[in-house]
Design a protein around this motif. Structure first.
Motif, PDB file in Angstrom:
ATOM      1  N   THR A  90      39.688  29.635  23.528  1.00  7.48           N
ATOM      2  CA  THR A  90      39.147  30.411  24.643  1.00  7.48           C
ATOM      3  C   THR A  90      40.030  31.621  24.942  1.00  7.48           C
ATOM      4  OG1 THR A  90      38.252  28.372  25.551  1.00  7.48           O
ATOM      5  CG2 THR A  90      38.372  30.246  27.032  1.00  7.48           C
TER       6      THR A  90
ATOM      7  N   LEU B 192      38.885  35.495  24.576  1.00  6.66           N
ATOM      8  CA  LEU B 192      38.979  36.442  25.684  1.00  6.66           C
ATOM      9  C   LEU B 192      39.829  37.646  25.299  1.00  6.66           C
ATOM     10  CD1 LEU B 192      39.418  34.143  28.816  1.00  6.66           C
ATOM     11  CD2 LEU B 192      37.476  35.616  28.257  1.00  6.66           C
TER      12      LEU B 192
ATOM     13  N   TRP C 246      38.780  41.576  25.339  1.00  6.23           N
ATOM     14  CA  TRP C 246      39.409  42.627  26.137  1.00  6.23           C
ATOM     15  C   TRP C 246      39.980  43.736  25.272  1.00  6.23           C
ATOM     16  CZ3 TRP C 246      37.861  43.199  30.705  1.00  6.23           C
ATOM     17  CH2 TRP C 246      37.586  42.113  31.521  1.00  6.23           C
TER      18      TRP C 246
ATOM     19  N   LEU D 116      37.211  41.806  37.520  1.00  8.68           N
ATOM     20  CA  LEU D 116      37.461  40.370  37.456  1.00  8.68           C
ATOM     21  C   LEU D 116      36.241  39.582  37.942  1.00  8.68           C
ATOM     22  CD1 LEU D 116      40.038  38.793  36.638  1.00  8.68           C
ATOM     23  CD2 LEU D 116      40.368  38.360  39.079  1.00  8.68           C
ATOM     24  N   GLY D 117      35.631  40.065  39.017  1.00 17.20           N
ATOM     25  CA  GLY D 117      34.433  39.417  39.558  1.00 17.20           C
ATOM     26  C   GLY D 117      33.285  39.455  38.570  1.00 17.20           C
ATOM     27  N   ARG D 118      33.162  40.584  37.858  1.00 17.97           N
ATOM     28  CA  ARG D 118      32.077  40.695  36.875  1.00 17.97           C
ATOM     29  C   ARG D 118      32.306  39.716  35.734  1.00 17.97           C
ATOM     30  NH1 ARG D 118      32.697  46.196  37.482  1.00 17.97           N
ATOM     31  NH2 ARG D 118      33.500  46.494  35.392  1.00 17.97           N
ATOM     32  N   THR D 119      33.573  39.541  35.332  1.00 13.99           N
ATOM     33  CA  THR D 119      33.866  38.584  34.274  1.00 13.99           C
ATOM     34  C   THR D 119      33.551  37.166  34.742  1.00 13.99           C
ATOM     35  OG1 THR D 119      35.665  40.018  33.600  1.00 13.99           O
ATOM     36  CG2 THR D 119      35.637  37.818  32.666  1.00 13.99           C
ATOM     37  N   ARG D 120      33.995  36.863  35.951  1.00 12.39           N
ATOM     38  CA  ARG D 120      33.860  35.492  36.471  1.00 12.39           C
ATOM     39  C   ARG D 120      32.411  35.140  36.785  1.00 12.39           C
ATOM     40  NH1 ARG D 120      32.558  31.661  38.343  1.00 12.39           N
ATOM     41  NH2 ARG D 120      33.347  30.255  39.938  1.00 12.39           N
ATOM     42  N   TYR D 121      31.673  36.050  37.401  1.00 18.19           N
ATOM     43  CA  TYR D 121      30.339  35.697  37.907  1.00 18.19           C
ATOM     44  C   TYR D 121      29.207  36.183  37.026  1.00 18.19           C
ATOM     45  CZ  TYR D 121      32.864  34.425  42.090  1.00 18.19           C
ATOM     46  OH  TYR D 121      33.735  33.841  42.958  1.00 18.19           O
TER      47      TYR D 121
ATOM     48  N   LEU E 233      31.031  35.648  31.925  1.00 16.65           N
ATOM     49  CA  LEU E 233      31.282  34.303  31.400  1.00 16.65           C
ATOM     50  C   LEU E 233      30.066  33.383  31.532  1.00 16.65           C
ATOM     51  CD1 LEU E 233      35.032  33.650  32.253  1.00 16.65           C
ATOM     52  CD2 LEU E 233      33.984  34.289  30.088  1.00 16.65           C
ATOM     53  N   PRO E 234      29.417  33.329  32.707  1.00 13.72           N
ATOM     54  CA  PRO E 234      28.204  32.485  32.749  1.00 13.72           C
ATOM     55  C   PRO E 234      27.126  32.963  31.785  1.00 13.72           C
ATOM     56  CG  PRO E 234      28.665  33.460  34.922  1.00 13.72           C
ATOM     57  CD  PRO E 234      29.768  33.863  34.036  1.00 13.72           C
TER      58      PRO E 234
END
Lengths: 269, 314
Positions: B132, B136, B140, B217-222, B225-226
């Motif tokens: 993982t 990632l 990046w 970071l929010g775009r990656t998390r929400y 990644l989903p």
């Protein structure tokens, strides 16, 4: 539809409202904006000036390649203009796409809640606020559904609720109803007109559909291609409520279409 | 009904300057559109037919493999009776069943499964973290992707048993050698799965994240990644299969008392004792563990993720 003096009276009152509103700073102000995608290529936009008053509903129509969507992206802040100035009264304008662009792993409510989360709304509040917003677009009770369980019109309404969740006074719409069938589109026109009036939003609505522009807009702006610029604009004083069949709407649409044909024909030779 | 409302109702909906007559027209229009809208919603909503019952499910998906297995055993029995091979090379199904039962009863099977499975789980967990992180990092850094992308993809097609001699030379006959082989087998699959999952995310989703005002970071998390989860799950599934295969290859070759007796070592024991029934028993156990993990872990996980997104037929 009532005729004669009533219509005029309504029209005058609407104009008065607009005059009062225009004393406040503009919702969107575009000054001398030009945009070039690639060096050496002709500009996509050339010297565009456009002001949208607070609470105003402006429709942008024009042939393909006139830079309508580019202009919208500039207003949304997704792109920086090559030259000129774009000022928006709201920090982050809400934007709706032609596709509902809902995230398929979230429920209808979850999609709306994501916009609230981005705004920093707390968890408990997100739930109730999303419920309220879904009710605004007539989707109460559908919050738990997954995206694939919703019809095209319902998806676009969830997208509208998500845009409203951004709590922005400026709503940008990029051909949001282009992929819908005619009846669903009629229903959504009415929904949008209602939501617009209720929420006091400033709307910039890009469309290919001249009738749709005449149906929805307080002002219709015609853009020309290569380079993209503003050719002409119409104040639409047909009173709300309108429908796509209103006589005023179709006569205005005919006029705009004629002008659009002139603009398109220029490129044929 | 709109007409029942008292005339001159205060303007609650913010439409300025509408006379009473116009308001009634507007309300009626609104009412009608609402009715049409409700009808459209009802007509367009997807309603799936109810799923098949338990009996039909059994007949459809459990029965066929059992029937086929029975057929294979029948062929085997015939081959045994016809003495296609001498009995020491091709024992009868009954012989193997007896050996199987013996292995299970003596606790030898459970011990071997436990040894291998715990090793496999540990190796897979390590691969999960490393793969993982690697995926990632490759997402990046485009430079890193360009630099090691081809090697990572190449490693996927290299049978990881090829690493066994090197691992033994580096770490001698130890768990470290086994884990090295497992990691080299599983990490590339997981990293590649995550990376290709993220590559397949529609750019529109990222624009949505930007428009909503999410940070990177929010775009990656929400969002990212989903959205990449189905591809990532595919990578994990393949990663597990590679880890399990590599583990068996490593156990088969690295045979030493300190390493305990895993399934691979049990298989090797069968070969050394020239006991075909033990060899077949070991193979059956290895296969059973692989199928069990697939059926109990990955298949339900994947089904759940895909059906949530409306990406799968029943």
């Amino acid at each position: 539809m009532s005729a004669g003096p009533m219509t005029t009276e309504v029209a005058i009152q609407q104009r008065d409202v607009r005059l009062v509103r225009s004393r406040q700073p503009a919702a969107v102000s575009i000054e001398g904006v030009s945009h070039i995608f690639e060096r050496g290529r002709p500009p996509v936009l050339d010297g565009v000036d456009l002001t949208v008053a607070p609470g105003e509903f402006v429709c942008l129509v024009g042939p393909s390649g006139c830079g309508k969507s580019t202009l919208l992206n500039l207003i949304a802040g997704l792109t920086e203009p090559t030259s000129g100035r774009v000022t928006v009264s709201s920090a982050r304008p809400a934007l709706m796409f032609q596709e509902p662009a809902l995230l398929p792993w979230l429920t209808a409510s979850g999609n709306v809640e994501l916009a609230l989360r981005a705004r920093g709304v707390g968890r408990a509040q997100r739930r109730t606020e999303a419920e309220r917003l879904l009710a605004v677009v007539n989707l109460e009770g559908h919050g738990g559904k997954r995206v694939h369980e919703l019809s095209g019109g319902m998806r676009q309404r969830v997208a509208l609720a998500r845009a409203l969740a951004q709590d922005s006074s400026v709503l940008l719409m990029d051909e949001p109803f282009a992929a819908l069938d005619a009846i669903t589109r009629d229903v959504l026109h009415q929904e949008l007109a209602r939501v617009w009036a209720e929420q006091g939003l400033s709307v910039v609505f890009v469309t290919h559909n001249v009738r749709e522009a005449a149906r929805l807009g307080q002002r219709v702006v015609l853009m020309g291609s290569r380079p993209g610029r503003i050719v002409r604009e119409w104040q639409v004083d047909i009173p709300q409520p309108r429908t796509i069949e209103s006589p005023g709407v179709s006569s205005l649409a005919t006029e705009i279409t004629r002008e659009l044909h002139v603009e398109i024909s220029r490129h044929g030779h | 009904m709109a007409t029942d409302r008292p005339p001159g109702r205060p303007s609650a909906d913010g439409r300025p300057g509408l006379a009473v007559a116009d308001r009634d027209v507007a309300d009626r229009d609104e009412e009608r559109t609402r009715a049409v809208g409700a009808g459209l919603d009802a007509l367009d909503t997807v309603t799936l037919p109810p799923g098949p019952g338990l009996v039909r499910k059994f007949v459809r998906s459990v029965l066929p493999p059992i029937v086929f297995l029975g057929f294979l055993v029948a062929v085997w029995q015939v081959a045994y009776l016809a003495e296609v091979k001498p009995p020491y090379a091709l024992p009868s199904p009954a012989d193997v069943a007896g050996r199987f039962w013996e292995t299970v009863q003596s606790g030898q099977a459970l011990e071997a499964i436990w040894t291998s499975l715990s090793r496999g789980a540990a190796g897979f967990a390590m691969s999960l973290v490393l793969g993982t992180l690697l995926g990632l990092a490759m997402w990046w850094s485009t430079w890193l992707r360009a630099a090691i992308g081809p090697i990572v993809s190449g490693l996927q097609s290299l049978p990881s048993v090829a690493w066994v001699p090197a691992a033994i030379i580096w770490f001698s006959l130890s768990n470290a050698a086994i884990y090295t082989v497992v990691l080299l087998g599983a990490v590339p699959s997981i990293a590649n799965g995550l990376l290709s999952g993220m590559k397949q995310v529609p750019p529109l989703f990222d624009r949505v994240g930007r428009v909503l005002g999410l940070s990177a970071l929010g775009r990656t998390r929400y969002v990212l990644l989903p959205a990449a989860l189905p591809g990532y799950l595919g990578g994990l599934r393949q990663g597990w299969a590679f880890a399990w295969r590599s583990l068996m290859a490593a156990e088969l070759i690295t045979y030493s008392p300190q390493l305990g007796q895993g399934l691979g070592q049990l298989l090797n024991l069968g070969r050394e004792l020239s006991q075909m029934s033990l060899v077949i028993t070991s193979i059956a156990l290895i296969l059973a563990v692989g199928v069990a993990i697939e059926l109990l872990l990955f298949a339900p996980l994947e089904r759940r993720v895909l059906s949530r997104r409306g990406l799968t037929m029943r």
